[in-house]
Design an enzyme around this catalytic site. Structure first.
Site, PDB file in Angstrom:
ATOM      1  N   TYR A 125      41.251  47.388  36.075  1.00 44.54           N
ATOM      2  CA  TYR A 125      40.325  48.415  35.577  1.00 44.54           C
ATOM      3  C   TYR A 125      40.630  49.804  36.132  1.00 44.54           C
ATOM      4  O   TYR A 125      39.864  50.737  35.922  1.00 44.54           O
ATOM      5  CB  TYR A 125      38.871  48.043  35.922  1.00 44.54           C
ATOM      6  CG  TYR A 125      38.261  47.070  34.934  1.00 44.54           C
ATOM      7  CD1 TYR A 125      39.039  46.098  34.307  1.00 44.54           C
ATOM      8  CD2 TYR A 125      36.913  47.123  34.621  1.00 44.54           C
ATOM      9  CE1 TYR A 125      38.487  45.209  33.411  1.00 44.54           C
ATOM     10  CE2 TYR A 125      36.351  46.228  33.713  1.00 44.54           C
ATOM     11  CZ  TYR A 125      37.145  45.275  33.121  1.00 44.54           C
ATOM     12  OH  TYR A 125      36.598  44.384  32.222  1.00 44.54           O
ATOM     13  N   LYS A 177      43.637  33.750  39.541  1.00 49.14           N
ATOM     14  CA  LYS A 177      44.664  33.255  38.613  1.00 49.14           C
ATOM     15  C   LYS A 177      46.001  33.364  39.345  1.00 49.14           C
ATOM     16  O   LYS A 177      46.987  33.904  38.821  1.00 49.14           O
ATOM     17  CB  LYS A 177      44.636  34.091  37.323  1.00 49.14           C
ATOM     18  CG  LYS A 177      45.529  33.590  36.210  1.00 49.14           C
ATOM     19  CD  LYS A 177      44.995  32.357  35.493  1.00 49.14           C
ATOM     20  CE  LYS A 177      45.985  31.849  34.472  1.00 49.14           C
ATOM     21  NZ  LYS A 177      45.582  30.577  33.868  1.00 49.14           N
ATOM     22  N   ASP A 212      40.408  30.072  34.343  1.00 53.80           N
ATOM     23  CA  ASP A 212      40.212  29.351  33.078  1.00 53.80           C
ATOM     24  C   ASP A 212      39.440  28.050  33.304  1.00 53.80           C
ATOM     25  O   ASP A 212      38.502  27.716  32.559  1.00 53.80           O
ATOM     26  CB  ASP A 212      41.537  29.115  32.333  1.00 53.80           C
ATOM     27  CG  ASP A 212      42.729  28.885  33.242  1.00 53.80           C
ATOM     28  OD1 ASP A 212      42.566  29.019  34.471  1.00 53.80           O
ATOM     29  OD2 ASP A 212      43.815  28.566  32.744  1.00 53.80           O
ATOM     30  N   ASP A 236      33.859  40.635  35.343  1.00 51.25           N
ATOM     31  CA  ASP A 236      33.194  41.234  34.187  1.00 51.25           C
ATOM     32  C   ASP A 236      32.979  40.178  33.105  1.00 51.25           C
ATOM     33  O   ASP A 236      31.898  40.052  32.524  1.00 51.25           O
ATOM     34  CB  ASP A 236      34.068  42.382  33.656  1.00 51.25           C
ATOM     35  CG  ASP A 236      33.286  43.356  32.809  1.00 51.25           C
ATOM     36  OD1 ASP A 236      32.043  43.226  32.732  1.00 51.25           O
ATOM     37  OD2 ASP A 236      33.908  44.258  32.215  1.00 51.25           O
TER      38      ASP A 236
END
Ligand code: NAI
Length: 343
Positions: A125, A177, A212, A236
């Protein structure tokens, strides 16, 4: 006489002014001691002051170090940069706290009580993005750079562990991740594991899960989680997912906590599709106001407000359209204030 607490108020765009009015009325009914300094930002700032984050708004928050904010509109694709992101950067609001708690029972999931702690300043971001032109296509290639730092991770993780322990939580789950983005999110996981060994292993449980798998597990069995701590983009997305578990965005509050200030808001945006129609659910911002009362060490008022919200929704059955009811924002606000006055 009790002392007043100076605070900046940004009504915001779209449904912002409607839900802010309802929230101010509830805080007044509670006798909350805020002394508001009303400022503008977002689309209203761009129109009225030529800047979506005017200098006067920044100066006000610099003075009060505390703000309640309605949603601010951000154009997608082109246009000005998000005022929300700029506010987070300006006041180093590194921790975004987004609780998801069941208030209205009988939905798809009952008894949900989760907290997402999202890193708010780094990751994907940071806005280092650009296009590369090939031949006559100016948008032939898009590139984005993410940055996560050890120091930024430590600051956020320390906040998350301390908050989890102080609020009696049992487990912190690190969401990452690191199997694919080995450096960008690996540094976050590695920092968490180091910090846990150094400072927290005797005080709270910790585990780690890949983003995930986390999304799937949250849908199958959300009760296995307690506090989820993660990087900016994942936080988010996951916090909208957890808002969905408890009835939608109309019930999801958020706090942006930092070194220089704290800003409280709803997770949802300006809802232009229903703005000005008196349909908006003010509960998310009201719950953000309850978090603000807790932050200002006014836990009794925070509890009274949360209880009055729950009673209005569940005992009086006064609900806005997003929750399947027919009440207008103003009707919900009146019912809530009556509850506060009688509680
Ligand atoms: P949104 O959250 O404004 O709306 C999504 C859907 O949820 C819409 O159907 C809307 O009507 C509904 N909804 C949202 N809040 C509601 C409420 N309180 N009561 C009843 N229904 C509600 O998301 P969207 O449409 O993607 O974004 C609109 C604008 O808001 C954009 O400019 C976006 O950048 C901005 N935004 C601002 C945020 C902030 O200031 N913190 C956060 C998210 C988006």
């Amino acid at each position: 006489m009790s002392q007043t607490i100076p605070a900046t108020l940004i009504p915001g765009d779209g449904i912002g002014p409607e839900i802010v009015d309802a929230t101010l009325a509830a805080l007044d009914a509670l006798g909350a001691p805020f002394e508001w300094d009303r400022q503008i930002a977002g689309l209203e700032g761009a129109k009225a002051a030529g800047d979506p984050l005017p200098a006067a708004t920044l100066a006000s928050i610099r003075r009060t170090r505390l703000a309640l904010k309605g949603p601010l509109e951000t154009p997608s694709g082109g246009g000005y940069r998000s005022s929300n992101v700029r506010l987070r950067e300006e006041f180093k609001l590194y921790a975004n706290l987004r609780p998801a708690r069941t208030i209205v029972p009988g939905g798809r999931y009952d008894n949900i009580d989760l907290v997402i702690v999202r890193e708010n300043l780094e990751g994907l971001y940071i806005g280092h993005e650009h296009y590369i032109q090939i031949d006559d296509d100016p948008h032939a290639v898009a590139m984005a750079t993410g940055i996560n730092t050890r120091q930024g991770g430590r600051r956020l993780l320390e906040f998350a562990f301390e908050h989890a322990i102080a609020t009696g939580r049992k487990k912190v789950t690190i969401v990452h991740k690191a199997n694919i983005m080995k450096a960008l999110t690996g540094i976050f996981l590695e920092t968490a594991q180091q910090m846990y060994e150094e400072k927290y292993k005797d005080r709270i449980a910790m585990d780690a899960v890949i983003i995930d798998a986390c999304a799937m597990k949250l849908v199958l069995n959300p009760w296995q989680f307690d506090v989820l701590v993660t990087t900016n983009l994942f936080g988010d997305i996951l916090s909208d997912l957890t808002a969905g578990l408890v009835g939608g965005l109309g019930l999801a509050p958020g706090a942006n906590i930092g070194a220089d200030a704290a800003i409280f808001e709803a997770v949802h945006g300006s809802a232009p599709d229903i703005a000005g129609k008196g349909l908006a659910n003010p509960t998310a911002l009201l719950l953000a106001a309850a978090m603000m009362l807790d932050h200002c060490r006014l836990p009794e008022q925070a509890t009274r407000l949360r209880r009055a919200i729950a009673d209005t929704l569940n005992v009086d059955q006064v609900r806005t359209g997003d929750l399947g009811g027919s009440a207008s924002t103003a009707a919900f606000s009146r019912a809530l204030n009556a509850r506060i006055a009688n509680g």
